[in-house]
Design an enzyme around this catalytic site. Structure first.
Site, mmCIF file in Angstrom:
data_model
loop_
_atom_site.group_PDB
_atom_site.id
_atom_site.type_symbol
_atom_site.label_atom_id
_atom_site.label_comp_id
_atom_site.label_asym_id
_atom_site.label_seq_id
_atom_site.Cartn_x
_atom_site.Cartn_y
_atom_site.Cartn_z
ATOM 1 N N THR A 147 0.844 -1.192 0.000
ATOM 2 C CA THR A 147 0.000 0.000 0.000
ATOM 3 C C THR A 147 0.878 1.240 0.000
ATOM 4 O OG1 THR A 147 -1.520 1.408 1.251
ATOM 5 C CG2 THR A 147 -0.298 -0.183 2.539
ATOM 6 N N ASP A 149 -0.102 3.783 1.321
ATOM 7 C CA ASP A 149 -0.493 4.489 2.552
ATOM 8 C C ASP A 149 0.418 4.184 3.735
ATOM 9 O OD1 ASP A 149 -2.638 5.216 0.970
ATOM 10 O OD2 ASP A 149 -4.002 3.740 1.856
ATOM 11 N N LEU A 293 -2.006 10.298 -8.915
ATOM 12 C CA LEU A 293 -0.634 10.492 -9.406
ATOM 13 C C LEU A 293 0.355 9.820 -8.464
ATOM 14 C CD1 LEU A 293 -0.842 14.244 -10.425
ATOM 15 C CD2 LEU A 293 -0.407 12.318 -11.965
ATOM 16 N N ARG A 295 0.064 7.026 -7.097
ATOM 17 C CA ARG A 295 0.094 5.563 -7.293
ATOM 18 C C ARG A 295 0.730 5.160 -8.610
ATOM 19 N NH1 ARG A 295 -5.712 3.882 -5.284
ATOM 20 N NH2 ARG A 295 -5.893 3.037 -7.378
HETATM 21 O O1 F6P Z 1 -5.193 2.591 -0.268
HETATM 22 C C1 F6P Z 1 -4.588 3.182 -1.341
HETATM 23 C C2 F6P Z 1 -5.420 4.334 -1.817
HETATM 24 O O2 F6P Z 1 -4.686 4.924 -2.860
HETATM 25 C C3 F6P Z 1 -5.796 5.350 -0.738
HETATM 26 O O3 F6P Z 1 -4.754 6.201 -0.413
HETATM 27 C C4 F6P Z 1 -7.009 6.005 -1.367
HETATM 28 O O4 F6P Z 1 -7.905 6.482 -0.411
HETATM 29 C C5 F6P Z 1 -7.641 4.886 -2.116
HETATM 30 O O5 F6P Z 1 -6.654 3.929 -2.367
HETATM 31 C C6 F6P Z 1 -8.264 5.336 -3.413
HETATM 32 O O6 F6P Z 1 -8.814 4.269 -4.066
HETATM 33 P P1 F6P Z 1 -9.522 4.305 -5.492
HETATM 34 O O7 F6P Z 1 -8.635 3.535 -6.398
HETATM 35 O O8 F6P Z 1 -10.820 3.620 -5.258
HETATM 36 O O9 F6P Z 1 -9.681 5.727 -5.909
#
Ligand code: F6P
Length: 368
Positions: A147, A149, A293, A295
């Site tokens: 993650t 996070d 961005l 991710r």
């Molecule tokens: O858990 C990873 C994360 O990128 C969080 O930081 C964020 O709240 C969530 O996933 C967003 O997910 P989605 O792909 O549903 O927008």
């Protein structure tokens, strides 16, 4: 135990994180050393539950060639979803409404049908909880923590986090010059769910003036006072980093959307803080939401290395019969933690951690 493993499955669940492909590659290459055949399940468990939607009947053969040259590539070659929890699978009812159905027994049956002997599940808290449930149903499972996070307890860090923080810090560097040129307040919203790790590390590294995180509910007047105090010192601009899960002392976190079969989507707090700061300080204020961005893109060297180590360690754990465990980073080594323990609580930012102390000593406010 290990002699009976011939074919293993790998999947990636939840939101993607830079480094997933590196884990897949390391897992496959390490597994091939044992003579195991590897298959990737498309889109978390959907390849098994809805095979007609996918090529190869929902299972991608993961040969040496299939994982060639992917270590540095973002995303996941297997696809992922945060709507594919087999314990709460979004299923269309006869009335046309979406319901959550427990289809975990079908996953177990599909493993038998495809003669898959074990699963290496790469995911965050939700995916690891699913892995734990499947382990309880008798499937041989190893979890790999993922993650951006960094909110998983029991592992010092997860891959993806360093990439996210590095990129967000670069964004802060860029925002400084435009904020200064225009005498503006820039409010930068970053991901992180209910934990403030990304905001904290980015804010300190990128020399923000205020950092708002879920762990420390804020008072907007304190943040506004910081902006005003800077103006009095001749610093006419300010940079405020806001975690998407941040909340005011007298309010809740901001939710964008709630849907069947998925976690609530957070967001909107950046705009709220922007509007309030403008109102109190009178200064021109802008919001930048970094969102997905964080991710995307190539994993940093740090994340690649952890990802490769986790993938190889997952195969080692399976070969050693360490079942129902999650691979965890415990420098200088990796260890195996029972999935039940790994998923029992979220890792929040400790209020007395030295990064918080450092921030305060540098004059950064948390709005408290
Ligand atoms: O858990 C990873 C994360 O990128 C969080 O930081 C964020 O709240 C969530 O996933 C967003 O997910 P989605 O792909 O549903 O927008």
């Amino acid at each position: 135990m290990t002699q009976s493993i011939k074919r293993i499955a790998i999947n990636t669940g939840g939101g993607d994180a830079p480094g997933l492909n590196a884990v897949i590659r390391a897992t496959v290459l390490a597994a091939l050393n044992h003579g195991w055949e590897c298959f990737g399940i498309y889109d978390s468990y959907s390849g098994l539950l809805e095979p007609e939607r996918y090529p190869d009947g929902g299972l991608m053969p993961l040969t040496r060639e299939a994982v060639r040259g992917i270590t540095h590539v973002g995303g996941t070659i297997l696809g992922t979803t945060n709507r594919g929890n087999p314990l709460k699978y979004p299923t269309l009812g006869a009335d046309g409404q979406l319901y959550e159905a427990d289809r975990s027994d079908e996953v177990i049956a599909a493993f038998k049908q495809h003669r898959l002997d074990a699963l290496i599940a790469i995911g965050g808290d939700g995916s690891l909880a699913i892995a734990h449930a499947l382990d309880q149903k008798g499937l041989r499972v190893i979890g790999v923590p993922k993650t951006i996070d960094n909110d998983l307890d029991q592992t010092v860090i997860t891959f993806g986090f360093d990439t996210a923080v590095s990129f967000a810090t670069e964004c802060l560097d860029r925002l400084h010059s435009t904020a200064e040129a225009h005498d503006r307040v820039m409010v930068v919203e970053v991901m992180g769910r209910y934990a403030g790790w990304i905001a904290l590390n980015t804010g300190v590294s990128g020399t923000a003036d205020a950092i708002l995180i879920p762990e420390i509910p804020y008072d907007i007047t304190i943040v506004a006072n910081k902006v005003i105090e800077r103006v009095k010192r001749g610093r006419d601009f300010s940079i405020i980093v806001v975690a998407e899960g941040a909340r005011p002392q007298d309010g809740a976190h901001s939710v964008l959307e709630k849907q069947v079969g998925r976690a609530e989507r957070l967001g909107g707090i950046g705009e709220k803080v922007t509007a309030e700061l403008h109102e109190v300080t009178g200064k021109e204020t802008r919001t930048v939401v970094l969102g997905h961005l964080l991710r995307g893109g190539t994993p940093t060297t740090f994340d690649r290395l952890i990802a490769l180590r986790f993938g190889a360690a997952a195969v080692r754990a399976l070969a050693q019969g360490e079942l129902g465990k999650m691979v965890a980073l415990d420098p200088p080594t990796v260890r195996y933690v029972p999935l039940a323990q790994a998923t029992s609580r979220m890792k929040s930012v400790p209020l007395d951690c030295d990064t918080i102390l450092t921030a305060r000593e540098l004059g950064i406010t948390f709005g408290d």
